[in-house]
Design a protein around this motif. Structure first.
Motif, PDB file in Angstrom:
ATOM      1  N   GLU A  46       0.826  -1.145   0.055  1.00 17.17           N
ATOM      2  CA  GLU A  46      -0.174   0.006   0.043  1.00 17.17           C
ATOM      3  C   GLU A  46       0.927   1.324   0.212  1.00 17.17           C
ATOM      4  OE1 GLU A  46      -2.373   1.751  -0.734  1.00 17.17           O
ATOM      5  OE2 GLU A  46      -3.899   1.072   0.385  1.00 17.17           O
ATOM      6  N   ARG A  47       0.293   2.241  -0.370  1.00 18.53           N
ATOM      7  CA  ARG A  47       0.875   3.547  -0.645  1.00 18.53           C
ATOM      8  C   ARG A  47       1.315   4.050   1.046  1.00 18.53           C
ATOM      9  NH1 ARG A  47      -1.687   9.641  -1.608  1.00 18.53           N
ATOM     10  NH2 ARG A  47       0.158  10.828  -1.687  1.00 18.53           N
ATOM     11  N   SER A  48       2.467   4.387   1.307  1.00 18.09           N
ATOM     12  CA  SER A  48       2.793   4.861   2.496  1.00 18.09           C
ATOM     13  C   SER A  48       2.226   6.278   3.033  1.00 18.09           C
ATOM     14  CB  SER A  48       4.275   4.727   2.825  1.00 18.09           C
ATOM     15  OG  SER A  48       4.875   5.256   3.999  1.00 18.09           O
ATOM     16  N   PHE A  49       1.509   6.133   4.158  1.00 17.19           N
ATOM     17  CA  PHE A  49       0.771   7.277   4.507  1.00 17.19           C
ATOM     18  C   PHE A  49       1.847   8.187   5.520  1.00 17.19           C
ATOM     19  CE2 PHE A  49      -2.878   4.775   3.237  1.00 17.19           C
ATOM     20  CZ  PHE A  49      -3.148   5.435   2.208  1.00 17.19           C
ATOM     21  N   GLY A  50       2.899   7.619   5.882  1.00 15.08           N
ATOM     22  CA  GLY A  50       3.869   8.482   6.759  1.00 15.08           C
ATOM     23  C   GLY A  50       3.379   8.455   8.261  1.00 15.08           C
ATOM     24  N   GLN A  51       3.451   9.815   8.873  1.00 12.54           N
ATOM     25  CA  GLN A  51       3.216   9.992  10.031  1.00 12.54           C
ATOM     26  C   GLN A  51       1.684   9.840  10.184  1.00 12.54           C
ATOM     27  OE1 GLN A  51       5.001  13.396  11.890  1.00 12.54           O
ATOM     28  NE2 GLN A  51       7.092  12.882  11.051  1.00 12.54           N
ATOM     29  N   ALA A  52       0.810   9.720   9.212  1.00 17.66           N
ATOM     30  CA  ALA A  52      -0.565   9.405   9.381  1.00 17.66           C
ATOM     31  C   ALA A  52      -1.148   8.186   9.801  1.00 17.66           C
ATOM     32  CB  ALA A  52      -1.400  10.109   8.117  1.00 17.66           C
ATOM     33  N   GLU A  53      -0.247   7.191   9.487  1.00 11.38           N
ATOM     34  CA  GLU A  53      -0.524   5.550   9.716  1.00 11.38           C
ATOM     35  C   GLU A  53      -1.059   5.333  11.263  1.00 11.38           C
ATOM     36  OE1 GLU A  53       1.994   2.864   8.016  1.00 11.38           O
ATOM     37  OE2 GLU A  53       2.022   4.062   5.871  1.00 11.38           O
ATOM     38  N   GLY A  54      -2.064   4.711  11.434  1.00 12.81           N
ATOM     39  CA  GLY A  54      -2.617   4.362  12.589  1.00 12.81           C
ATOM     40  C   GLY A  54      -3.571   5.469  13.227  1.00 12.81           C
ATOM     41  N   PRO A 104       0.454  16.432  -1.927  1.00  9.45           N
ATOM     42  CA  PRO A 104       2.008  16.468  -1.661  1.00  9.45           C
ATOM     43  C   PRO A 104       2.284  17.232  -0.401  1.00  9.45           C
ATOM     44  CG  PRO A 104       1.387  16.395  -3.878  1.00  9.45           C
ATOM     45  CD  PRO A 104       0.105  16.825  -3.281  1.00  9.45           C
ATOM     46  N   GLY A 105       3.122  16.921   0.479  1.00  9.19           N
ATOM     47  CA  GLY A 105       3.605  17.681   1.546  1.00  9.19           C
ATOM     48  C   GLY A 105       2.773  17.760   2.751  1.00  9.19           C
TER      49      GLY A 105
END
Length: 247
Positions: free
Chosen positions: A93-101, A135-136
């Motif tokens: 899956e696309r990585s959602f960075g700090q939004a994951e969880g 983006p960003g």
């Protein structure tokens, strides 16, 4: 030369789906509902006039287990499908960075700009959270185009190995569905993730699909250097697109 159908299959439900948390590249396992969805999808796919020749899967456990449960049923229906799915990190899956969880409200509280995007676009929780992530907007967010491209390139390589050349850079209009009237089609199953499927199909066909439910199936077929997209080939394996669970 036989042109295979490609079935892009979203994994079954997880606890994070049930809690409306963003998953992305975090490895969250299936729950019991997700396993039941995978078995049911395998039954439906096995009943289609398709000769399944290969199965590929994201290496995240929720997709891998979904793929293994589907393959068990497809293998039982007859050859030539091999015994195990082939895993690839390129199907993650696309990585959602700090939004994951995070849940929706937690996402909005941490980055108010995302709430503003939701308000200005009429977004609701029946839509994909991915569509709000510009983006960003979130630290560590994977670029959407790059995510779609890695998936599209993977499919192009798979089809090349199966003796089919399809140009991943060309779009095609959406047909009513794969033509199976002349007998069983060759099929390739690819088990992965909702946002990845939507980004890949958008890149290949120019069509952005609605949000996909757990276990949804989207069909792609290369034809004369182009890609054709069909949401369900007249079967019970067609996607449900209103499930509120995020990717």
């Amino acid at each position: 030369m036989t042109t295979p159908l490609v079935a892009l299959i979203r994994h079954g439900q997880t606890a994070w789906n049930l809690e409306s948390r963003m998953q992305g590249s975090t490895d969250v396992p299936l729950n019991d509902t997700g396993r039941a969805e995978a078995r049911a999808r395998g039954e439906e796919l096995a009943a289609l006039p398709v000769r399944w020749s290969a199965c590929f899967s994201s290496d995240l456990s929720r997709a891998e287990e979904t793929a293994r449960l589907i393959v068990q049923r497809l293998r039982a229906a007859g050859p030539p499908l091999g015994p195990e799915p082939q895993l690839s990190a390129r199907l993650r899956e696309r990585s959602f960075g700090q939004a994951e969880g995070l849940r929706v409200e937690e996402l909005f509280a941490r980055w108010p700009g995302i709430r503003e995007v939701a308000a200005s676009t009429g977004w609701t929780e029946r839509d994909s959270l991915n569509d709000l992530l510009q983006p960003g907007s979130v630290p560590g967010l994977e670029d959407a185009e790059a995510c779609g491209r890695r998936g599209a390139d993977f499919l192009a390589e798979v089809l090349q190995e199966h003796g089919t050349a399809a140009d991943a850079g060309h779009a095609a209009s959406t047909p009513p569905g794969p033509d199976m009237s002349s007998g069983p089609a060759e099929g390739i199953a690819v088990v992965c993730h909702g946002t990845l499927i939507r980004l890949v199909t958008a890149q290949l066909t120019g069509t952005l699909l609605p949000k996909l439910a757990n276990g949804a199936v989207v069909w792609l077929r290369p034809s004369e250097g182009r890609w054709e997209l069909s949401v369900g080939p007249g079967s019970t394996a067609s996607p449900r697109v209103s499930d509120p669970a995020p990717s």
